[in-house]
Design a protein around this motif. Sequence first.
Motif, mmCIF file in Angstrom:
data_model
loop_
_atom_site.group_PDB
_atom_site.id
_atom_site.type_symbol
_atom_site.label_atom_id
_atom_site.label_comp_id
_atom_site.label_asym_id
_atom_site.label_seq_id
_atom_site.Cartn_x
_atom_site.Cartn_y
_atom_site.Cartn_z
ATOM 1 N N PRO A 78 0.820 -1.210 0.000
ATOM 2 C CA PRO A 78 0.000 0.000 0.000
ATOM 3 C C PRO A 78 0.857 1.265 0.000
ATOM 4 N N ASN A 79 0.331 2.300 -0.635
ATOM 5 C CA ASN A 79 1.012 3.599 -0.630
ATOM 6 C C ASN A 79 1.257 4.086 0.791
ATOM 7 N N HIS A 80 0.302 3.832 1.674
ATOM 8 C CA HIS A 80 0.411 4.221 3.078
ATOM 9 C C HIS A 80 -0.098 3.069 3.938
ATOM 10 N N VAL A 81 0.537 2.901 5.095
ATOM 11 C CA VAL A 81 0.145 1.866 6.052
ATOM 12 C C VAL A 81 -0.248 2.551 7.353
ATOM 13 N N ASN A 82 -1.426 2.259 7.839
ATOM 14 C CA ASN A 82 -1.904 2.833 9.092
ATOM 15 C C ASN A 82 -1.138 2.217 10.265
ATOM 16 N N VAL A 83 -0.637 3.077 11.149
ATOM 17 C CA VAL A 83 0.137 2.575 12.294
ATOM 18 C C VAL A 83 -0.723 1.736 13.232
ATOM 19 N N ASP A 84 -2.031 1.860 13.148
ATOM 20 C CA ASP A 84 -2.918 1.091 14.017
ATOM 21 C C ASP A 84 -3.385 -0.212 13.378
ATOM 22 N N ASP A 85 -3.031 -0.451 12.126
ATOM 23 C CA ASP A 85 -3.443 -1.693 11.467
ATOM 24 C C ASP A 85 -2.621 -2.869 11.989
ATOM 25 N N PRO A 86 -3.237 -4.022 12.182
ATOM 26 C CA PRO A 86 -2.479 -5.191 12.655
ATOM 27 C C PRO A 86 -1.613 -5.821 11.580
ATOM 28 N N SER A 87 -1.883 -5.518 10.296
ATOM 29 C CA SER A 87 -1.101 -6.097 9.211
ATOM 30 C C SER A 87 -1.324 -5.272 7.953
ATOM 31 N N PHE A 88 -0.551 -5.566 6.922
ATOM 32 C CA PHE A 88 -0.745 -4.930 5.623
ATOM 33 C C PHE A 88 -0.503 -5.966 4.538
ATOM 34 N N PRO A 89 -1.131 -5.821 3.363
ATOM 35 C CA PRO A 89 -1.004 -6.823 2.304
ATOM 36 C C PRO A 89 0.303 -6.663 1.528
ATOM 37 N N LEU A 90 0.829 -7.775 1.082
ATOM 38 C CA LEU A 90 2.033 -7.821 0.243
ATOM 39 C C LEU A 90 1.744 -8.740 -0.935
ATOM 40 N N THR A 91 2.042 -8.253 -2.130
ATOM 41 C CA THR A 91 1.864 -9.048 -3.344
ATOM 42 C C THR A 91 3.195 -9.122 -4.079
ATOM 43 N N LEU A 92 3.627 -10.324 -4.395
ATOM 44 C CA LEU A 92 4.835 -10.555 -5.185
ATOM 45 C C LEU A 92 4.433 -11.175 -6.515
ATOM 46 N N ARG A 93 5.000 -10.650 -7.586
ATOM 47 C CA ARG A 93 4.741 -11.171 -8.932
ATOM 48 C C ARG A 93 6.079 -11.536 -9.558
ATOM 49 N N LEU A 94 6.176 -12.773 -10.051
ATOM 50 C CA LEU A 94 7.419 -13.284 -10.619
ATOM 51 C C LEU A 94 7.166 -13.802 -12.026
ATOM 52 N N ARG A 95 8.155 -13.600 -12.877
ATOM 53 C CA ARG A 95 8.152 -14.215 -14.206
ATOM 54 C C ARG A 95 9.582 -14.225 -14.728
#
Length: 546
Positions: free
Chosen positions: A237-254
Motif C-alpha cells: 500500500p502507498n500508506h500503512v496505518n500505524v494502528d493496522d495489525p497487518s498490511f497486504p504484500l503481493t509478489l509477482r514473478l516471471r
Amino acid sequence: MSVSLNIHPLSDSLEFYGHPDPSAAYSLSGHVSICLSSTSSRFDRRRAVRLLLQSLTITFEGQTELITVETGYSGVRLCSITRELAPAEPIELSNEGQEDSDEPCVWNVVFNIQVPGWLPSSNRFGDLSDDDAAGTSYALYATAQFMNIDDSSAESWLMTTLCSPFRSKARSVRAPRKTITIQRFMPTPSTPSSSTSLFPLATFAASASTDAPEEELGSPWIPQSVLSRIQVLASVPNHVNVDDPSFPLTLRLRTQGLSAEDRKKLRVVDFTAEVEQVEQYRTSAPSEYTSQFPLPSQALQPPNVPLRSAHPMGALYDLGFATEGPRTSGTRSFSILSEEHSGHYTFAGDGYVFASDATEGEQCSAWFNMRAQVPLGIAGEILKAKDWAGPKKLRQTEESPLFGVRHKLHIALAYTYDLDEEDADAVEEDALVAGDAAEPKRAEARVRFSIPLDFVCLDTRASRGCTPPLSPVSTASPVSSTSSLAMGMSSPLYASVLPPYSQLYDSNGERKIDYSIPLPLYTPSSHSSSHPGDVDIFEIKDTELL
C-alpha cells in the motif's frame, strides 16, 4: 489593582493532513483575555482600574530538542510567528462600574495566526521517561504592555498620555504558556482500494544481486545468467496505518528471455519478509532538510536566541555540569514484525511455477502471483526495555531537524535450480575434496531486496462517519480579520493571512452559510419568445454581495 492575561485558542490542537508542504498553511485562532480587577485595603475603598494598553502581542513558537547519552543535548527553533493585536494608537481599558464586583472585568482580543503546513507533528523522543522526554513541541505566548492612569488626577487624557512616561513606567504582563499539539493525518480515501487495503498499491521492481552472500559461497550457486532473467515486482500500500495489525504484500514473478529448459529447472522455494523501523538522531538539522523547509536563520537559533521553553537538561549542558555526547548522530533500527510470526512464507506444491508455460519460442513466461498479509507488532519486553534513545515503539514515517523515522520492508526470495549431470558431478567432486558431504544435484540462491514503507496516522473521526473540523488550508489571496479592539497584522515571512476558523466553520465542523446575503435577482431575457409553447429563457443578473 490586578491585571492578568490568558490565551484561549478555539482548539488546543491543529490537525494537518497529508505530507509536509511548504506551500500549505493552517489557521490557529482564538482570543486573548485581559482581566482587570480592583483591590481594596482596610483604609481605602475599591477604585476603578484604568489602563493605557500600548502593546499586545501573541507568539506561536515551535521547537525540537534531543537528549541522549550518545548525542548530548541539542535544540532547534522550528518557527516563531508574532502578531501585534493592539491598535497603532494606545487604547484605554477600564473596569469602571464593576470595581465593586468580585468578578474581574474581561476584555477579549481575537487573534488569527497562520501556521506553516510543513511543521513536523508534536512528538516525544529521547532516552528519558515519557514525562521528562524532549522532542517536538509548540506553544502560544502572549505579552501586554500598559501604563496605569491615575483616576485622582484632574488632567486631561492627552496630558496624562504625554506625561505618563515621566509619572509612571510601563508595565508588562505575560500570559501562562498555552501548549498547542500538532497532529498529522493522512486523508482517508472515500472508498477502500481493495478488500485488504484502504490505500492503492505501489509497485516496486526488484533485481537480483550480482554476487552470492558469504554464508552461501560454500554451496552451489545458481548462475547469474539465470538469476538476472527473473523479474520480481513487489506491491505494498502507498500508506500503512500505524494502528493496522497487518498490511497486504503481493509478489509477482516471471522469467524473461529464459529458455524453456531452464524454466523447467527453476524452482521457487519460499520467501521471508521483515519490517524494520530505522530511527535517525542528529545534533543539527541536515542540509537536505534546511533546503526543503524554511527554518529560522542561525542568528535566531540557540544559543544566540534561547528557546522560550527549553528542557531543564539544556541548562546543565550549557553550564558544563553535563558533558556532550561523543557522536553528532546516531541510528538505531529494530523489527516491527509481530513476534508471533517468523516472517517465513512457504508455497504449496513443488515450486516449479515456471514449468507449466515453458514452451519453445516464448520470450516471457506468465506472471506468478503470491499474496500474503504481513503482521505488525512490537514485543512487550522491547516496549519496556531501556535503550540509549528511549523505549522502542512504532511511529509514523516522518522527518524533523533532529529526529527522523523511516520504514523498510526487507524481502528474501529462495530459488533452486536443477543441475545437469556434468555440473552435478563437478559439484560433488568439489564437495568431496573439501571434505563435505555431497550436496543434492540442485543449486540454490537467495535474492534479497528492500522497499520503502510509509506509515501514517488516520483520523479516527472519519472512520466513525464524523466530519473532522479541518483547519482550513489556503494558498489564496490574504483575508484580514478584525475585532472590536484590534486587527491581526500579516507577516511577509509566512505568506498570506488566513481567516479565523470560527468565521468559516461551526464548532461541529460544518461550513458556515451566511443567509443574510441575498440571492442574485432573476430577470427575463430580452430575447424571450412570443410563440406559444416556447419556454422563456431567464438569465442571472450579477449583484454586489454586501
